[in-house]
Design a protein around this motif. Sequence first.
Motif, PDB file in Angstrom:
ATOM      1  N   SER A 240       0.839  -1.196   0.000  1.00  0.00           N
ATOM      2  CA  SER A 240       0.000   0.000   0.000  1.00  0.00           C
ATOM      3  C   SER A 240       0.871   1.243   0.000  1.00  0.00           C
ATOM      4  O   SER A 240       1.896   1.305   0.680  1.00  0.00           O
ATOM      5  CB  SER A 240      -0.922   0.010   1.228  1.00  0.00           C
ATOM      6  OG  SER A 240      -1.919  -0.981   1.123  1.00  0.00           O
TER       7      SER A 240
ATOM      8  N   LEU B  63      -7.019  -3.278   6.368  1.00  0.00           N
ATOM      9  CA  LEU B  63      -5.649  -3.548   5.958  1.00  0.00           C
ATOM     10  C   LEU B  63      -4.897  -4.336   7.021  1.00  0.00           C
ATOM     11  O   LEU B  63      -4.113  -5.236   6.718  1.00  0.00           O
ATOM     12  CB  LEU B  63      -4.924  -2.233   5.669  1.00  0.00           C
ATOM     13  CG  LEU B  63      -5.392  -1.466   4.426  1.00  0.00           C
ATOM     14  CD1 LEU B  63      -4.729  -0.109   4.364  1.00  0.00           C
ATOM     15  CD2 LEU B  63      -5.088  -2.265   3.166  1.00  0.00           C
TER      16      LEU B  63
ATOM     17  N   ARG C 257      -4.885  -3.176  -1.223  1.00  0.00           N
ATOM     18  CA  ARG C 257      -3.848  -2.147  -1.382  1.00  0.00           C
ATOM     19  C   ARG C 257      -4.507  -0.778  -1.326  1.00  0.00           C
ATOM     20  O   ARG C 257      -5.540  -0.556  -1.963  1.00  0.00           O
ATOM     21  CB  ARG C 257      -3.100  -2.316  -2.700  1.00  0.00           C
ATOM     22  CG  ARG C 257      -2.211  -3.552  -2.712  1.00  0.00           C
ATOM     23  CD  ARG C 257      -1.074  -3.428  -3.671  1.00  0.00           C
ATOM     24  NE  ARG C 257      -0.124  -4.524  -3.493  1.00  0.00           N
ATOM     25  CZ  ARG C 257       1.044  -4.601  -4.072  1.00  0.00           C
ATOM     26  NH1 ARG C 257       1.439  -3.636  -4.887  1.00  0.00           N
ATOM     27  NH2 ARG C 257       1.849  -5.614  -3.863  1.00  0.00           N
ATOM     28  N   ALA C 258      -3.893   0.088  -0.574  1.00  0.00           N
ATOM     29  CA  ALA C 258      -4.421   1.441  -0.444  1.00  0.00           C
ATOM     30  C   ALA C 258      -3.540   2.404  -1.224  1.00  0.00           C
ATOM     31  O   ALA C 258      -2.310   2.312  -1.195  1.00  0.00           O
ATOM     32  CB  ALA C 258      -4.477   1.852   1.023  1.00  0.00           C
ATOM     33  N   SER C 259      -4.167   3.322  -1.930  1.00  0.00           N
ATOM     34  CA  SER C 259      -3.458   4.307  -2.733  1.00  0.00           C
ATOM     35  C   SER C 259      -4.335   5.528  -2.874  1.00  0.00           C
ATOM     36  O   SER C 259      -5.562   5.422  -2.934  1.00  0.00           O
ATOM     37  CB  SER C 259      -3.129   3.727  -4.110  1.00  0.00           C
ATOM     38  OG  SER C 259      -2.752   4.733  -5.025  1.00  0.00           O
TER      39      SER C 259
END
Length: 605
Positions: free
Chosen positions: A61, A72, A587-589
């Motif tokens: 991430s 997460l 996944r963090a974005s």
Amino acid sequence: MNHTDGRVVSARGLLTPFTQAGLVDAPDVHVAAMLARTAGETDERVVLAAALAVRALRAGSVCLPLSQVHRLAASFAHREDPDPLHPQMDLQALPWPEPQQWSAALRASALVGDASAAPNSHPLRLVDEAIYLERYWCDQESVVTRLMARCGPADDVDEQVLSASLARLFGDDAHEAGQRMAVETAVRARTAVIAGGPGTGKTTTVARLVSAIADQFGGRPAPVRIGLAAPTGKAAARLSQALQDGQLSDQVGLAATRAVTLHRLLGARPGHSANHGPGNPLALDLVVVDEMSMVSLSLMARLLDALSDHTRLVMVGDPAQLTPVDAGAVLADITAVPLPGPDPQHAAIVELQHGFRFNANIAAFAHDVRSGDPDTVLSGMDANPSVEFVDCDPATVDLAGLPRLRADLVGQATALLGAAREGDVDGAIGALDSHRLLCAHRSGPYGVGRWSALAERVQRPARPAGEQQEWYLGRPLLATVNAAELGLSNGDTGIVVNTAQGIRAAMSNGRCYPPFLLTGVETMFALTVHKSQGSQFDRLTLILPSPDSPLLTRELIYTAITRARRQVRIIGPRESLAVAVRTPARRASGLTGQLLARLQPPGTA
């Protein structure tokens, strides 16, 4: 110092229960503690956020949204090989800071800047309630700024020449309408994306694009300058071979069809800055990047830094595939945004949908997986003649309990050994790619280690007395390092064969090597799904882990099954498949959000 599940971490206070739960490890704690000492930070909530942000980055991430921290964190806490003596803790029971107070503490910290802070003035940033490490915030901002600046029409497009090129390259087949639109868009736009699943003609489209670009420069004094690249050596070699097989080199010159890795294109070397950047842009008219799903945020930032204003950029890939090993999911983030194209009627992103050389049954199965509906997948799978499902726990069985898989492995070994003894290199490579055993995990009961050992027992041929112990005939090979001087790339596969010159390693790049030249080559009886990206096999068998595995994602299943041309076998619990299908990659974005924000007209919410 605490000893937790075999990991040694220097954690105190609020961090302690989070290390005990497995949410953060030693690297995360050490980085957070160093930052806290540097700034004199004593608020444990800030230190916890820093440690979790580092852990999120290691998990892929780009940032840690506070609103998603529990989701997460659930993937952080799991291991490939859970320890039965240390069961997973209830994450909800951990002493999480109250969200509003946590955010306020971060905003008040000298460690944390906001969106308006000067570059590199703080080690962390809090933007849109997400914590970033400064480097990755800067990379994301660079990608957003440069990508938006280069959207729109390309300069000096000769529309008459383009029309003639399209007429020459495409017939009246309606199935090629998407490819035609992709080539037209990529010629007329400074930035374009060609997206599509396997078999939709992405490489053919790239070949036609290169030809159309060459036509644009046909009447100019300087020849066209084209750079073809991919994130890995294996992907670059495959692109080169595909273009040369299509005889494109006769039209634009052999050099224009040679792809390189992105790192090589940028002139990047370990421990050194890249040769090409804002002060020394690439002297190219067109850059095409294949397998964009494997490009990380940082690598994308370096690429955009190295492009001049006049250079066209074309990104090619399948956004549904597994994300890169490093942080980011650039292709998926970009294709979620309506990037401006060459004119208001055409976006920069063209998705190819018609399959040309792909099993229709497997394509339908892949489409069901992308839908995210487990019921659709499970019911469609049961009626699909190209899909075999074995509902069992792979940790509790071996090949004796999987007779069809055992028969495939034995048959493959027989074909491999026969071709290897005869010196039939093409036959040996064909036998190697006739079936592949894929695993989600590297180790443990579901991993490559165990299943390679099981496969080796039935595949490794009985060797005559005196035969070389290591380089035995029929040995399947996997290159694990790049060796540019030999033309070998990490991920290339091969087989040991007998030739007139003696024992040789016949590799998938079409070359044979004496064993003494090769280093970093391992025996390969099974592969991780990640390692299989970009490859194609006639048939494959996928080993699914238990339903609680953090690696079970929709992208994993999709990537695995789309490696097969003819037949897919999945071995694992039915619930594991259902969990994977309903679970997108964690996944963090902030890339998609920031791009969308730049696209909004001034004054709109």
